[in-house]
Design a protein around this motif. Structure first.
Motif, PDB file in Angstrom:
ATOM      1  N   ASP A   1      -2.959   1.090  -9.081  1.00  0.00           N
ATOM      2  CA  ASP A   1      -4.190   0.311  -8.929  1.00  0.00           C
ATOM      3  C   ASP A   1      -3.902  -1.179  -8.765  1.00  0.00           C
ATOM      4  OD1 ASP A   1      -5.690   2.595  -9.043  1.00  0.00           O
ATOM      5  OD2 ASP A   1      -6.289   2.342 -11.135  1.00  0.00           O
ATOM      6  N   ALA A   2      -2.928  -1.696  -9.503  1.00  0.00           N
ATOM      7  CA  ALA A   2      -2.560  -3.113  -9.362  1.00  0.00           C
ATOM      8  C   ALA A   2      -2.017  -3.390  -7.965  1.00  0.00           C
ATOM      9  CB  ALA A   2      -1.530  -3.495 -10.419  1.00  0.00           C
TER      10      ALA A   2
ATOM     11  N   ILE B   1      -2.699  -1.669  -5.201  1.00  0.00           N
ATOM     12  CA  ILE B   1      -3.803  -1.570  -4.239  1.00  0.00           C
ATOM     13  C   ILE B   1      -4.660  -2.831  -4.287  1.00  0.00           C
ATOM     14  CG2 ILE B   1      -5.982  -0.344  -3.788  1.00  0.00           C
ATOM     15  CD1 ILE B   1      -4.472   2.254  -4.410  1.00  0.00           C
ATOM     16  N   TYR B   2      -4.881  -3.364  -5.490  1.00  0.00           N
ATOM     17  CA  TYR B   2      -5.630  -4.605  -5.622  1.00  0.00           C
ATOM     18  C   TYR B   2      -4.899  -5.750  -4.910  1.00  0.00           C
ATOM     19  CZ  TYR B   2      -7.924  -8.601  -7.823  1.00  0.00           C
ATOM     20  OH  TYR B   2      -8.593  -9.762  -8.047  1.00  0.00           O
ATOM     21  N   GLY B   3      -3.588  -5.843  -5.136  1.00  0.00           N
ATOM     22  CA  GLY B   3      -2.787  -6.879  -4.475  1.00  0.00           C
ATOM     23  C   GLY B   3      -2.796  -6.732  -2.963  1.00  0.00           C
TER      24      GLY B   3
ATOM     25  N   GLY C   1      -5.181  -5.443  -1.209  1.00  0.00           N
ATOM     26  CA  GLY C   1      -6.514  -5.862  -0.761  1.00  0.00           C
ATOM     27  C   GLY C   1      -6.621  -7.375  -0.665  1.00  0.00           C
ATOM     28  N   ILE C   2      -6.028  -8.070  -1.637  1.00  0.00           N
ATOM     29  CA  ILE C   2      -6.030  -9.531  -1.597  1.00  0.00           C
ATOM     30  C   ILE C   2      -5.243 -10.031  -0.383  1.00  0.00           C
ATOM     31  CG2 ILE C   2      -5.141 -11.600  -2.766  1.00  0.00           C
ATOM     32  CD1 ILE C   2      -5.928 -10.256  -5.404  1.00  0.00           C
TER      33      ILE C   2
ATOM     34  N   THR D   1       0.836  -1.204   0.000  1.00  0.00           N
ATOM     35  CA  THR D   1       0.000   0.000   0.000  1.00  0.00           C
ATOM     36  C   THR D   1       0.869   1.252   0.000  1.00  0.00           C
ATOM     37  OG1 THR D   1      -1.743  -1.173   1.182  1.00  0.00           O
ATOM     38  CG2 THR D   1      -1.829   1.221   1.246  1.00  0.00           C
TER      39      THR D   1
END
Length: 180
Positions: A100-101, A103-105, A107-108, A33
């Motif tokens: 964005d990638a 942040i997605y990672g 979140g996972i 993050t």
């Protein structure tokens, strides 16, 4: 009430320590993050030169006195003028996509950590219910312990996710202040 607060912090720390890979995964998620925040700052840094070159033409020099922009301007000057707007726009787009990638990672990773903690806690509660005395268990209505098992695990999953979120906010805030 305030005397209980330090114990809750210790309980939360013990929560991440007790369940194997939860703390390292949470740390990686928080770091990812922070890296996403750096990409966001990088993209924002290039927006000013992009707009200035777009409005005033590729041969215009930067008129904004931000110390970091000197390095950006030196890099832009190495690019042929006819390609500057396209390359700067590409750098901004790549920065946004990378952010964005990441942040997605993150979140996972956060979901994985919270589910790992909840599953481990659920397994411990289930084992405690199985080994409980029949007389103790039979006093409660049918399904009481299953409901309790799922509700408590869900609360724990939410708690761990929120704790990671608080650390992410602290890291993002520190990085934003450092970038400013």
């Amino acid at each position: 009430m305030t005397a209980r607060f330090p114990n809750r912090v210790a309980d939360a720390r013990a929560l991440f320590d007790a369940y194997g890979p939860a703390r390292p995964l949470a740390t990686v998620g928080i770091a990812v993050t922070g890296l996403a925040t750096l990409f966001e700052g990088f993209g924002i840094l290039f927006i000013l030169p992009f707009l200035q070159k777009l409005i005033h033409g590729p041969s215009s020099s930067l008129s904004i006195a931000i110390p970091q922009l000197r390095y950006v301007e030196r890099w832009i000057d190495l690019i042929p003028e006819e390609w500057q707007v396209f390359i700067i726009g590409g750098v901004i787009a790549l920065s946004v996509l990378s952010r964005d990638a990441l942040i997605y990672g993150a979140g996972i990773l956060k979901a994985r950590v919270s589910m790992t903690i909840a599953d481990a806690y659920r397994a411990r509660l289930h084992q405690a219910m199985i080994s409980a005395e029949y007389g103790e268990v039979s006093r409660y209505p049918h399904g009481h312990f299953q409901t309790m098992l799922h509700l408590e695990a869900s609360k724990l999953r939410t708690l761990s996710s929120q704790l990671i979120g608080l650390w992410e906010i602290a890291v993002v805030g520190g990085i934003v202040i450092a970038l400013m």
